[in-house]
Scaffold this active site. Structure first.
Site, PDB file in Angstrom:
ATOM      1  N   GLU A 140      25.030  30.147 -55.009  1.00 20.67           N
ATOM      2  CA  GLU A 140      26.032  30.190 -53.949  1.00 20.67           C
ATOM      3  C   GLU A 140      25.392  30.591 -52.617  1.00 20.67           C
ATOM      4  OE1 GLU A 140      28.671  28.810 -54.734  1.00 20.67           O
ATOM      5  OE2 GLU A 140      29.965  29.887 -56.133  1.00 20.67           O
ATOM      6  N   ASN A 192      30.296  23.984 -50.539  1.00 17.31           N
ATOM      7  CA  ASN A 192      29.672  25.059 -49.753  1.00 17.31           C
ATOM      8  C   ASN A 192      28.147  24.996 -49.781  1.00 17.31           C
ATOM      9  OD1 ASN A 192      29.084  25.843 -52.340  1.00 17.31           O
ATOM     10  ND2 ASN A 192      30.122  27.812 -52.271  1.00 17.31           N
ATOM     11  N   HIS A 249      26.245  24.789 -52.507  1.00 16.61           N
ATOM     12  CA  HIS A 249      25.539  25.336 -53.674  1.00 16.61           C
ATOM     13  C   HIS A 249      24.877  24.221 -54.484  1.00 16.61           C
ATOM     14  CE1 HIS A 249      29.322  25.396 -56.522  1.00 16.61           C
ATOM     15  NE2 HIS A 249      28.723  24.243 -56.568  1.00 16.61           N
ATOM     16  N   ASP A 290      23.103  25.128 -65.524  1.00 18.91           N
ATOM     17  CA  ASP A 290      23.901  26.355 -65.501  1.00 18.91           C
ATOM     18  C   ASP A 290      24.963  26.367 -66.601  1.00 18.91           C
ATOM     19  OD1 ASP A 290      25.462  24.333 -64.415  1.00 18.91           O
ATOM     20  OD2 ASP A 290      25.427  25.146 -62.392  1.00 18.91           O
TER      21      ASP A 290
HETATM   22  P1  PGA Z   1      31.329  18.144 -58.423  1.00 16.28           P
HETATM   23  O1  PGA Z   1      30.627  19.548 -58.352  1.00 16.28           O
HETATM   24  O2  PGA Z   1      30.309  17.186 -58.913  1.00 16.28           O
HETATM   25  O3  PGA Z   1      32.448  18.334 -59.409  1.00 16.28           O
HETATM   26  O4  PGA Z   1      31.812  17.827 -57.038  1.00 16.28           O
HETATM   27  C1  PGA Z   1      29.380  19.655 -57.752  1.00 16.28           C
HETATM   28  C2  PGA Z   1      28.939  21.093 -57.743  1.00 16.28           C
HETATM   29  O5  PGA Z   1      29.793  21.981 -57.606  1.00 16.28           O
HETATM   30  O6  PGA Z   1      27.730  21.326 -57.864  1.00 16.28           O
END
Ligand code: PGA
Length: 245
Positions: free
Chosen positions: A143, A136, A138, A67
């Site tokens: 999302e 959450n 995702h 992404d």
């Molecule tokens: P993080 O993010 O590795 O910084 O915890 C993971 C994500 O949001 O996919």
């Protein structure tokens, strides 16, 4: 799903890097799906270390990142282009033409997304996809409540994700409100998937991902339907999952 619980973050990084190494040794021109965020940084450091020791050769490897923030140029210090180049790409021998990231400042989103999907197909599909997971649920920037069969597309980020990611910016206002992400459908087509999570903060979502009902409210739960997923978590992130065993 195969769940591997290890002691700590270093151990997650070590194990994931080993799986990636095995993949590249078995298939020199492997297509890797890469993730950003804090979680995979240790894996990338371990891959760099292996490269420097002469144990890994990326010269035929192809990469696709999951992404990119919509509206951030590749030169923007918070863009995922910038992140990937600094954290990994500039330290190893990937060929520039084999590195693929979504263009966050494209003027034609539909075309950008279609081209990305076409390129993934043309390269034979993703052999090994690395994923982090949002609090959450995702994966990529898919999302909650997004449809589970999407391809690469533009998404609105939730307030929760914007808040979580504001730690990388001066404040939450600076965080882009949209991103372009591979869809759940794109991710599910990867031949192998490795999902990494560490720390107490992720314990609840890890438990739901492994044991919960498959629901669009926790996009990572769809991974239960994939036939080759390895989840590598440390003891803190495994806490709720392990307490149910
Ligand atoms: P993080 O993010 O590795 O910084 O915890 C993971 C994500 O949001 O996919």
């Amino acid at each position: 799903m195969k769940v591997v619980v290890v002691k700590n973050y270093n151990e997650i990084s070590f194990q994931a890097a080993q799986l990636i190494t095995d993949q590249i040794i078995n298939k020199k021109n492997s297509v890797l799906g890469l993730a950003t965020g804090s979680t995979p940084i240790g894996v990338y450091q371990e891959l760099i270390r292996k490269f420097q020791k002469g144990e890994l050769d990326f010269s035929k490897v192809v990469t696709f990142n999951l992404d990119e923030y919509y509206g951030l140029s590749p030169e923007h210090p918070q863009s995922y282009h910038f992140f990937m180049w600094n954290i990994l790409f500039k330290h190893i021998n990937l060929k520039k033409e084999n590195i693929h990231l979504l263009n966050g400042i494209t003027e034609n989103i539909a075309k950008e997304c279609k081209q990305y999907e076409d390129l993934i197909q043309k390269s034979g599909g993703i052999d090994l996809q690395i994923l982090g997971i949002g609090d959450n649920g995702h994966i990529g920037f898919n999302e909650p409540d997004i449809s589970l069969d999407t391809r690469t597309h533009l998404v609105n980020l939730t307030a929760k994700t914007i808040r979580a990611n504001s730690r990388f910016f001066n404040n939450a206002q600076e965080v882009p409100k949209q991103a372009i992400t591979m869809g759940i459908g794109t991710i599910m087509q990867a031949k192998k998937i490795i999902l990494l999570a560490n720390g107490k903060r992720k314990a609840r979502v890890v438990e739901r991902t492994i044991n919960g009902p498959i629901t669009t409210k926790v996009p990572a739960t769809v991974l239960q339907l994939h036939n080759d997923v390895t989840i590598i978590v440390d003891q803190e992130a495994a806490f709720q999952f392990a307490s149910q065993q």
